[in-house]
Scaffold this motif. Sequence first.
Motif, PDB file in Angstrom:
ATOM      1  N   VAL A  47      31.534  83.894  41.639  1.00 30.12           N
ATOM      2  CA  VAL A  47      31.810  82.775  41.130  1.00 30.12           C
ATOM      3  C   VAL A  47      30.870  82.000  41.718  1.00 30.12           C
ATOM      4  O   VAL A  47      30.066  80.703  41.029  1.00 30.12           O
ATOM      5  CB  VAL A  47      33.291  82.244  41.362  1.00 30.12           C
ATOM      6  CG1 VAL A  47      33.278  80.744  41.057  1.00 30.12           C
ATOM      7  CG2 VAL A  47      34.331  82.870  40.529  1.00 30.12           C
ATOM      8  N   ILE A  48      30.512  82.056  42.879  1.00 34.41           N
ATOM      9  CA  ILE A  48      29.639  81.096  43.663  1.00 34.41           C
ATOM     10  C   ILE A  48      28.232  81.525  43.273  1.00 34.41           C
ATOM     11  O   ILE A  48      27.415  80.511  42.967  1.00 34.41           O
ATOM     12  CB  ILE A  48      29.666  81.471  45.218  1.00 34.41           C
ATOM     13  CG1 ILE A  48      30.878  80.946  45.876  1.00 34.41           C
ATOM     14  CG2 ILE A  48      28.387  80.870  46.065  1.00 34.41           C
ATOM     15  CD1 ILE A  48      31.135  79.710  46.035  1.00 34.41           C
TER      16      ILE A  48
ATOM     17  N   GLY B 257      27.366  77.859  42.556  1.00 34.72           N
ATOM     18  CA  GLY B 257      27.704  76.986  43.478  1.00 34.72           C
ATOM     19  C   GLY B 257      26.931  76.878  44.626  1.00 34.72           C
ATOM     20  O   GLY B 257      26.927  77.267  45.902  1.00 34.72           O
TER      21      GLY B 257
ATOM     22  N   VAL C  10      37.528  77.112  42.962  1.00 37.84           N
ATOM     23  CA  VAL C  10      36.286  76.420  42.398  1.00 37.84           C
ATOM     24  C   VAL C  10      36.231  75.107  42.404  1.00 37.84           C
ATOM     25  O   VAL C  10      35.059  74.424  42.532  1.00 37.84           O
ATOM     26  CB  VAL C  10      36.533  77.193  40.879  1.00 37.84           C
ATOM     27  CG1 VAL C  10      35.154  76.804  40.190  1.00 37.84           C
ATOM     28  CG2 VAL C  10      36.828  78.555  40.966  1.00 37.84           C
TER      29      VAL C  10
ATOM     30  N   ARG D  92      26.450  73.890  36.754  1.00 42.48           N
ATOM     31  CA  ARG D  92      27.062  74.152  37.796  1.00 42.48           C
ATOM     32  C   ARG D  92      28.773  74.543  37.306  1.00 42.48           C
ATOM     33  O   ARG D  92      29.226  75.548  37.597  1.00 42.48           O
ATOM     34  CB  ARG D  92      27.051  73.616  38.911  1.00 42.48           C
ATOM     35  CG  ARG D  92      28.077  73.977  40.188  1.00 42.48           C
ATOM     36  CD  ARG D  92      27.974  72.891  41.373  1.00 42.48           C
ATOM     37  NE  ARG D  92      26.672  72.927  41.696  1.00 42.48           N
ATOM     38  CZ  ARG D  92      25.814  71.604  41.679  1.00 42.48           C
ATOM     39  NH1 ARG D  92      26.385  70.478  41.302  1.00 42.48           N
ATOM     40  NH2 ARG D  92      24.476  71.356  42.059  1.00 42.48           N
TER      41      ARG D  92
ATOM     42  N   MET E 163      30.310  77.975  36.688  1.00 37.89           N
ATOM     43  CA  MET E 163      31.530  78.450  37.667  1.00 37.89           C
ATOM     44  C   MET E 163      32.725  78.650  37.043  1.00 37.89           C
ATOM     45  O   MET E 163      33.496  79.645  37.123  1.00 37.89           O
ATOM     46  CB  MET E 163      31.438  77.415  38.932  1.00 37.89           C
ATOM     47  CG  MET E 163      30.457  77.528  39.744  1.00 37.89           C
ATOM     48  SD  MET E 163      30.281  76.564  41.163  1.00 37.89           S
ATOM     49  CE  MET E 163      31.331  77.510  42.240  1.00 37.89           C
TER      50      MET E 163
ATOM     51  N   GLN F  67      32.653  81.844  35.022  1.00 35.27           N
ATOM     52  CA  GLN F  67      32.702  83.145  35.548  1.00 35.27           C
ATOM     53  C   GLN F  67      34.083  83.021  36.363  1.00 35.27           C
ATOM     54  O   GLN F  67      34.952  84.336  36.398  1.00 35.27           O
ATOM     55  CB  GLN F  67      31.755  82.870  36.924  1.00 35.27           C
ATOM     56  CG  GLN F  67      31.608  84.246  37.606  1.00 35.27           C
ATOM     57  CD  GLN F  67      31.248  85.179  36.901  1.00 35.27           C
ATOM     58  OE1 GLN F  67      30.239  85.111  36.021  1.00 35.27           O
ATOM     59  NE2 GLN F  67      31.668  86.404  37.187  1.00 35.27           N
TER      60      GLN F  67
END
Length: 247
Positions: free
Chosen positions: A125-126, A130, A180, A200, A204, A207
């Motif tokens: 996710v990052i 991120g 998140v 972003r 994110m 994901q």
Amino acid sequence: MNLILKVWRQKNGQVKGRFETFEAKEVSPEMSFLEMIDLLNETLTQQGIEPIAFDSDCREGICGMCSFVLNGVPHGAQYQPGSAVCQLPMRHFKDGDVLTLEPWRAKAFPVVKDLVCDRSAFDRVIAAGGFVSVNTGGCPDANAIPVRKQDAERAMDAAQCIGCGACVAACKNASAMLFVAAKVSHLATLPQGQIEARERVLNMVGQMDAEGFGNCTNMYECQAVCPKEISVDFIAQMNREYLKAAR
Ligand code: FES
């Protein structure tokens, strides 16, 4: 003091797990929870029994590695709210207490062994957005990019998230929205994060969904167990960022 520990034992993600009972003897109230397991593991090793697998790194509430559920609550947050289980001292317990230790239970966090889960879904996710991709160079003068004090403080509150996954473990939907939201809101609140804010949040959140985390249904369980006391306000901010970006 002596304690009874009911511990989830599971060889790996492919086989079924079960609870096993152990006795932790001569536990001092000054020990941390993880030191108590270390002590038990030494005894188990001497007896030829495989020690209990658990994760830890910093042991001071920074890295987010120590991830397990104690007596039904992630990090044992009912004993000492706002701290990770590595920071929990044994003085919260008394002789003869029965303690249950389980791993995070979420589809997106498969069990690796005993109390250890694979939390690499958070890393993905990052990796989906991120971060700030521009090279920001060396440390600029403090007044080079003006930031309102309330924005700086809000960004710092979000940045406290250590990515441990307790929010997921506490949620009946295994939602990762607190995690998140903290990461999205941290950068969206600062001027340096504005340029890529749209991509972003879309990437994110995309994901997060792809990893199999559920949605938020406003139960606030995540906030209650978060060792860094991240507020659910950030989920509202992430939703606003998402709606703006998806228009
Ligand atoms: S071991 Fe690092 S937060 Fe607990």
